[in-house]
Design an enzyme around this catalytic site. Structure first.
Site, PDB file in Angstrom:
ATOM      1  N   ASP A 205      -0.740   7.782   3.302  1.00  0.00           N
ATOM      2  CA  ASP A 205      -0.658   6.324   3.608  1.00  0.00           C
ATOM      3  C   ASP A 205       0.480   6.218   2.546  1.00  0.00           C
ATOM      4  O   ASP A 205       0.635   4.758   2.293  1.00  0.00           O
ATOM      5  CB  ASP A 205      -1.951   5.539   3.380  1.00  0.00           C
ATOM      6  CG  ASP A 205      -1.694   4.105   3.749  1.00  0.00           C
ATOM      7  OD1 ASP A 205      -1.237   3.607   4.698  1.00  0.00           O
ATOM      8  OD2 ASP A 205      -2.469   3.284   3.153  1.00  0.00           O
ATOM      9  N   SER A 229      -0.576  -2.240   6.317  1.00  0.00           N
ATOM     10  CA  SER A 229      -0.923  -1.443   7.363  1.00  0.00           C
ATOM     11  C   SER A 229      -2.073  -2.063   8.290  1.00  0.00           C
ATOM     12  O   SER A 229      -2.625  -2.543   8.008  1.00  0.00           O
ATOM     13  CB  SER A 229      -1.594  -0.256   6.761  1.00  0.00           C
ATOM     14  OG  SER A 229      -0.887   0.192   5.770  1.00  0.00           O
ATOM     15  N   GLN A 279       2.333   5.311  11.790  1.00  0.00           N
ATOM     16  CA  GLN A 279       1.544   4.040  11.294  1.00  0.00           C
ATOM     17  C   GLN A 279       2.630   2.865  11.885  1.00  0.00           C
ATOM     18  O   GLN A 279       3.725   2.894  11.723  1.00  0.00           O
ATOM     19  CB  GLN A 279       1.674   3.910   9.928  1.00  0.00           C
ATOM     20  CG  GLN A 279       0.924   2.818   9.187  1.00  0.00           C
ATOM     21  CD  GLN A 279       0.644   2.969   7.881  1.00  0.00           C
ATOM     22  OE1 GLN A 279       1.409   1.995   6.923  1.00  0.00           O
ATOM     23  NE2 GLN A 279      -0.259   3.779   7.283  1.00  0.00           N
TER      24      GLN A 279
END
Length: 288
Positions: A205, A229, A279
């Site tokens: 991430d 996100s 993502q």
């Protein structure tokens, strides 16, 4: 957190019952819970219900609410299926009455099959020739925007070395990709595959959504853009070690409708593709 042992201590959840677990949070320099932490803790929860020796091969998740650093997170695991080859789990993360995150994870028994992979980039600098985030802070901290400097100086269980040093004051659009070498701090010997996958999930991430700003760098930056996100998916292909540098290569196929979509491949230094991630994130211009 200073090393991988301290990171794993955060990711290793407290068991409340056979399918329910509690986690605590550590800041990475932002006011909310780091998405990678929630991802990796959810993987830890799912793994705790796997008793057949199967390994995680994919996960798909959605971030629903910003997590509060001061509240514990409860992870509830639902056992969806244990088939002949695959096991499926659904994990819900909750703070108080708010569900902040959901994850679906699939585990696969070890099998023999065909082998193919995309190759690692070779036309980039190696980590030995690059500056780390900590090096950049020590060298340029006085000249960086305060938020950037504060983020870089946070102590982490990993060393990041970007192949290209970006000047946040240059106001020039950049190519829609980034390459960052990273290496975990501390003793990585004797880690199980499950632990290595949790560490890699946590680190996946970092650096991924930021690349979506690059094609718009002449006008967009973290100060004038709301970034968050929205979802995160990951696929694990091969076992790996964490004792050497790994390369996180990101490209940005699209930005539109206040969202950015990014993809990443993670290779070992000797070229083995160990995982990929995608993502989509919010990148909403702030109103003046």
């Amino acid at each position: 957190m200073k090393n991988v042992s301290e990171l794993l201590a955060v990711l290793n959840l407290e068991e409340k019952s056979s399918n329910s677990f509690n986690g605590v949070s550590e800041t990475v320099g932002s006011p909310n819970v780091f998405g990678g932490q929630v991802l990796a803790q959810a993987v830890n929860a799912a793994y705790r219900t796997i008793n057949n020796g199967r390994s995680l091969h994919s996960l798909h998740s959605y971030f629903l609410e910003a997590g509060d650093l001061n509240l514990p997170i409860t992870y509830q695991v639902e056992i969806i299926r244990d088939g002949g080859s695959f096991s499926t789990r659904r994990v819900t993360a909750q703070q108080g009455d708010n569900i902040i995150f959901i994850l679906a994870a699939s585990f696969h028994k070890e099998e023999k099959g065909y082998e193919h992979q995309v190759e690692r980039k070779t036309n980039i600098k190696l980590p030995e020739d690059l500056l780390s985030w900590n090096d950049l802070y020590k060298r340029y901290g006085f000249f960086l925007p305060k938020k950037v400097a504060s983020f870089l100086k946070i102590e982490r269980p990993v060393i990041f070395k970007p192949t290209i040093i970006l000047n946040p004051l240059s106001k020039k659009d950049l190519k829609p990709y980034s390459d960052v070498w990273f290496k975990v701090k501390g003793d990585t010997n004797n880690l199980s595959l499950a632990e290595k996958q949790q560490v890699l999930t946590y680190l996946s991430d970092y650096n991924i959504l930021a690349a979506a700003l690059y094609p718009h760098a002449s006008k967009a930056h973290f100060g004038n853009t709301q970034m968050a996100s929205l979802d995160h998916a990951m696929w694990f292909f091969r076992d790996f070690d964490l004792d050497d540098w790994l390369l996180f290569s990101v490209d940005v196929p699209s930005t539109s409708n206040a969202r950015g979509f990014t993809r990443a491949h993670i290779h070992t230094k000797d070229g083995k593709l160990i995982a990929s991630a995608t993502q989509e994130g919010l990148m909403r211009p702030k109103k003046k």
